[in-house]
Design a protein around this motif. Structure first.
Motif, PDB file in Angstrom:
ATOM      1  N   ILE A  43     108.206  86.803   9.963  1.00 30.59           N
ATOM      2  CA  ILE A  43     109.180  87.800  10.098  1.00 30.59           C
ATOM      3  C   ILE A  43     109.410  89.654  11.071  1.00 30.59           C
ATOM      4  O   ILE A  43     109.886  89.486  11.599  1.00 30.59           O
ATOM      5  CB  ILE A  43     109.935  87.953   8.314  1.00 30.59           C
ATOM      6  CG1 ILE A  43     110.698  87.406   7.679  1.00 30.59           C
ATOM      7  CG2 ILE A  43     111.039  89.866   8.558  1.00 30.59           C
ATOM      8  CD1 ILE A  43     110.727  87.082   6.310  1.00 30.59           C
ATOM      9  N   LEU A  44     107.846  89.955  10.781  1.00 33.29           N
ATOM     10  CA  LEU A  44     107.226  90.988  11.455  1.00 33.29           C
ATOM     11  C   LEU A  44     107.628  90.512  12.340  1.00 33.29           C
ATOM     12  O   LEU A  44     107.741  91.241  13.518  1.00 33.29           O
ATOM     13  CB  LEU A  44     106.065  91.279  10.959  1.00 33.29           C
ATOM     14  CG  LEU A  44     106.125  91.952   9.357  1.00 33.29           C
ATOM     15  CD1 LEU A  44     104.731  92.778   9.240  1.00 33.29           C
ATOM     16  CD2 LEU A  44     106.962  93.055   9.637  1.00 33.29           C
ATOM     17  N   GLY A  47     111.007  90.480  13.751  1.00 32.05           N
ATOM     18  CA  GLY A  47     111.620  91.381  13.909  1.00 32.05           C
ATOM     19  C   GLY A  47     110.615  92.533  15.684  1.00 32.05           C
ATOM     20  O   GLY A  47     111.745  93.249  16.242  1.00 32.05           O
ATOM     21  N   GLU A  48     109.356  92.267  15.241  1.00 25.57           N
ATOM     22  CA  GLU A  48     108.922  92.675  17.324  1.00 25.57           C
ATOM     23  C   GLU A  48     109.428  92.922  17.876  1.00 25.57           C
ATOM     24  O   GLU A  48     110.137  93.240  18.734  1.00 25.57           O
ATOM     25  CB  GLU A  48     107.474  92.677  16.707  1.00 25.57           C
ATOM     26  CG  GLU A  48     106.583  93.906  15.682  1.00 25.57           C
ATOM     27  CD  GLU A  48     105.317  93.363  15.886  1.00 25.57           C
ATOM     28  OE1 GLU A  48     104.637  94.092  14.698  1.00 25.57           O
ATOM     29  OE2 GLU A  48     104.596  92.438  16.222  1.00 25.57           O
ATOM     30  N   PHE A  51     113.816  93.750  17.586  1.00 20.97           N
ATOM     31  CA  PHE A  51     113.317  94.866  17.735  1.00 20.97           C
ATOM     32  C   PHE A  51     112.955  95.692  19.932  1.00 20.97           C
ATOM     33  O   PHE A  51     113.648  96.147  20.645  1.00 20.97           O
ATOM     34  CB  PHE A  51     112.096  95.522  17.804  1.00 20.97           C
ATOM     35  CG  PHE A  51     112.609  97.341  17.441  1.00 20.97           C
ATOM     36  CD1 PHE A  51     111.257  98.039  18.171  1.00 20.97           C
ATOM     37  CD2 PHE A  51     113.463  98.021  16.984  1.00 20.97           C
ATOM     38  CE1 PHE A  51     111.382  98.664  18.675  1.00 20.97           C
ATOM     39  CE2 PHE A  51     113.429  99.599  17.344  1.00 20.97           C
ATOM     40  CZ  PHE A  51     112.388 100.148  17.634  1.00 20.97           C
TER      41      PHE A  51
END
Length: 171
Positions: A43-44, A47-48, A51
């Motif tokens: 998920i990170l 997200g990265e 983003f």
């Protein structure tokens, strides 16, 4: 009584099996935690990436395609977590069934022991009663013998007395 100890031994053996099951649950829970960490990492990453694409102004079809690659492993991890949770529930159900079986067996064993203890107590009461009766009979016999001996001793004493008087008259 050997059956009782065999049942106790079986209960202890089942307790050991339950301990192994608890260890297995702990291991699975550790796996769930690990899988949860992997999910968070993905998920990170997602997200990265989102983003980064957002900052660059590149939210297009290409972004959607790149997100599919990140979303698929996350969905797989979530599926694995659910499977592990189901596995834990199955083990808990089996363990609860075994606990109930052991409870019933112990309950039955307690009842058997109570019955045997009652039988032993009844036999002990009977033995005490029989012993009292035998003691009374022996006491009666002893009284009779003592009475006979007293009578014999009186007879001997009277005889000695009579002999003593006869001896005095002869002199």
């Amino acid at each position: 009584m050997a059956g009782f100890w065999d049942k106790i031994k079986k209960g202890a053996q089942e307790a050991g099996e339950k301990a192994a099951q608890l260890a297995k649950i702990a291991k699975i829970q550790t796996e769930i935690t690990t899988l949860g960490s992997s999910r968070k990492t993905k998920i990170l990453e997602l997200g990265e990436k989102v983003f980064s694409l957002y900052k660059e102004g590149k939210l297009s079809e290409g972004v959607q395609d790149s997100l599919k690659d990140l979303i698929a492993p996350i969905e797989e991890i979530e599926k694995q977590i659910e499977d592990k949770k189901k596995e834990i529930e199955k083990i808990k159900e089996e363990m609860n069934e075994k606990v109930e079986e052991v409870k019933e067996e112990v309950k039955e064993q307690v009842e058997e022991v109570k019955e045997k203890a009652k039988d032993v107590a009844d036999k002990a009461k009977e033995t005490v009663s029989d012993t009292k009766e035998a003691a009374k009979e022996v006491a009666e016999d002893v009284k009779e013998k003592v009475s006979e001996i007293k009578s014999d001793v009186k007879d001997v004493a009277n005889s000695v007395k009579d002999n003593g008087e006869n001896t005095e008259r002869s002199n």
